[in-house]
Design an enzyme around this catalytic site. Sequence first.
Site, PDB file in Angstrom:
ATOM      1  N   LYS A 217       0.826  -1.208   0.000  1.00 45.91           N
ATOM      2  CA  LYS A 217       0.000   0.000   0.000  1.00 45.91           C
ATOM      3  C   LYS A 217       0.860   1.257   0.000  1.00 45.91           C
ATOM      4  O   LYS A 217       2.020   1.252   0.408  1.00 45.91           O
ATOM      5  CB  LYS A 217      -0.973  -0.031   1.174  1.00 45.91           C
ATOM      6  N   ARG A 251      -2.855 -10.648   4.564  1.00 50.27           N
ATOM      7  CA  ARG A 251      -3.292 -10.659   3.162  1.00 50.27           C
ATOM      8  C   ARG A 251      -2.182 -10.021   2.332  1.00 50.27           C
ATOM      9  O   ARG A 251      -1.871  -8.844   2.504  1.00 50.27           O
ATOM     10  CB  ARG A 251      -4.601  -9.875   3.023  1.00 50.27           C
TER      11      ARG A 251
END
Length: 277
Positions: A217, A251
């Site tokens: 991210k 994840r």
Amino acid sequence: MVFTSNGKSFSLNNKTLIMGILNITPDSFSDGGNYNSIENALIHTRKLLEDGADIIDIGGQSTRPGYEEISLEEELNRVIPVVKAISKEFDCLISVDTYKSEVAKQALENGAHIINDIWGLQNESENMAKVAKEYDAVVIAMHNQNTKDYPIDIITSIRTFFDKTFKIAANHNIEKNKIIIDPGIGFGKGYDENIEVLSRLNELKDIAPILIGVSRKGFIGKDLNLSPIERDDGTLALNIFSITNGAKIIRVHNVLSHKRALSIADKVIYMNSPNLK
């Protein structure tokens, strides 16, 4: 801590579970367009599983910053054929990353096991909760909001959000042990908020088992101006920090590096587990 979801069971007792990301979208921030055919999705699924993934998370709607919502029909056309193909080809846990209840319903009907809902059962007038109950599915409920403003303490705000999630679940007779929470890193949060939530993750672990999704991210690459593919080192660092502070599932895009790191990290974290192999 054993979960049963749409006929398949998994345990969080003696190791960290790795959820491998399979984006079947043209516009996801890290790998958009790479796997949006059945053939490529199957090839990548095989690699994720060989590298050590415990769960395959299939997403047909990008939720990157500034994403454009696609129609229900388009999401179904992307997701359902891939779910069918993977469930036929592999004996693995399949999660569907969607906030549309009809996508979740059809995915569960065709071989998926887990609902990964970025709105924590709080979208679509509680229809997702109805689907979860109907198929006896575990829900990964993520914290989310439309702004980055937190007029009260951010952890208190997240806990209030999950209070509502569990009330909705209770209203539909969904047992508490069917819910896994995700604090929603990158969703309704900027750089500072992401860092604070991660630093205080242990303040959430009493609610339910935690899934963390930080993989590649933007905030990870901010300080060094790194592209998504260059963010794996930062991802790994944050995930190891997170599992030492309560996370049970991570994840990720790069499964292999995490599997290697967890081969030793889990021995420390789960040292006293009688079932640790």
